[in-house]
Write a protein that holds these residues in place. Sequence first.
Motif, short mmCIF file in Angstrom:
data_model
loop_
_atom_site.label_atom_id
_atom_site.label_comp_id
_atom_site.label_asym_id
_atom_site.label_seq_id
_atom_site.Cartn_x
_atom_site.Cartn_y
_atom_site.Cartn_z
N ASP A 240 -4.96 12.77 2.00
CA ASP A 240 -4.29 13.23 0.78
C ASP A 240 -4.77 14.62 0.35
O ASP A 240 -4.01 15.40 -0.23
N LYS A 241 -6.03 14.94 0.66
CA LYS A 241 -6.57 16.24 0.29
C LYS A 241 -5.98 17.36 1.14
O LYS A 241 -5.84 18.50 0.68
N LYS B 11 0.82 -1.22 0.00
CA LYS B 11 0.00 0.00 0.00
C LYS B 11 0.85 1.27 0.00
O LYS B 11 0.32 2.36 -0.16
N LYS C 38 1.39 8.34 4.23
CA LYS C 38 2.27 7.80 3.20
C LYS C 38 3.71 8.20 3.52
O LYS C 38 3.97 9.01 4.42
N LYS D 74 -8.86 3.04 3.60
CA LYS D 74 -9.18 3.64 2.29
C LYS D 74 -9.77 5.04 2.46
O LYS D 74 -9.38 5.98 1.75
N GLU D 75 -10.69 5.18 3.39
CA GLU D 75 -11.34 6.48 3.61
C GLU D 75 -10.33 7.52 4.09
O GLU D 75 -10.32 8.67 3.60
N GLN D 76 -9.49 7.14 5.03
CA GLN D 76 -8.55 8.11 5.61
C GLN D 76 -7.44 8.48 4.61
O GLN D 76 -6.97 9.62 4.61
N VAL D 77 -7.00 7.55 3.79
CA VAL D 77 -6.00 7.87 2.77
C VAL D 77 -6.53 8.96 1.84
O VAL D 77 -5.84 9.93 1.52
N THR D 78 -7.77 8.80 1.41
CA THR D 78 -8.39 9.79 0.52
C THR D 78 -8.51 11.15 1.20
O THR D 78 -8.19 12.19 0.61
N LYS D 79 -8.96 11.16 2.44
CA LYS D 79 -9.17 12.42 3.16
C LYS D 79 -7.85 13.10 3.51
O LYS D 79 -7.71 14.32 3.36
N GLN E 101 -11.60 -0.62 5.43
CA GLN E 101 -12.49 0.46 4.97
C GLN E 101 -12.02 1.80 5.51
O GLN E 101 -11.98 2.80 4.76
#
Length: 316
Positions: free
Chosen positions: A295-296, A178, A194, A288-293, A285
Amino acid sequence: MELRYKLSDYNEPLLQTETSKMPLKQMEVIQFIDKIDNVNLTIGQAFYNARIMLLLPIAVTFLISFLYGVNVIYIDPWKKTEKLFLEVLENREKKDNELFFFKDKKKSPAYGSEYLDGKSLPFSSYLDYRYFSGSTIKSNKLIFDLLILLVQLLTSVVLFLWIFLMKNRPPLICDREKQLFYTWDMKMNVYVAKYTQIEFADIRPTLTLFLYRVDNQGNLATQKYLPNLTLFSYLGGGSDNDKAWGLGYITKYLFNGLTPLAEADYTRKRCRLFRDAPVPSDLEQQIKEQVTKVDKILPQDEVMEAHLAECIRQSI
């Protein structure tokens, strides 16, 4: 506020740190690694050693306290009573014949001879005198003495149970597939970062890594993670070399995988008395949600992440 540094900003020097391939026995001693294979690295929490280190001084403290209580309540009074008792018996002819320690035995013709011959007052006889003299149980004194001793023992038992029943803190996992670091708190909230987002700082008590999550209000929350660099990490142990070694080990693992760092896959055997940290049922789950948030709010370095992806591809 502590000074934070991005791990990726020190990529080159950390890749040059000396981290030789460790045999499995060495991994067991260092305790930095809980689990390692070519895909995942699980880094131990410094809190684990802190709990183990608390057990010994607590046990010694309560043992000394208990022995002191026994000495004050029983041993010292016993010796003082023995001395007085023998003096009275030796000079009984010169004293009042009605002076007896054991009133229920005063009519016995052999009263005192058994003690004079041995020049001692047995502890069992002292307890008889202390609690049952005159055929009357001194219940208040007995309850008070036992209460003092039992409070110490019960307190130590409760404290030991609390230490043993405390759950281990969640680990920090470095997932090469990941390209992600993640952990969670005791409320089952997942934190991620990351390689170009994770930060570190040298703050008390030891090296600290920072991961993130975005809460329901859209605020960025930070989770501090204390890696178990040394046996005394939680108490402020660990030199600058230890901290550089730990960061270098993580960096080398990300880029090069298992082969340069360990002889084989390894999983640490934990004490079964200590409960493992619970794992969120929706871990994947949340990741995935926290990676997206995250990253913003914390944009990643695309160039460095692409370089890392290529290195990982070649070593898996």
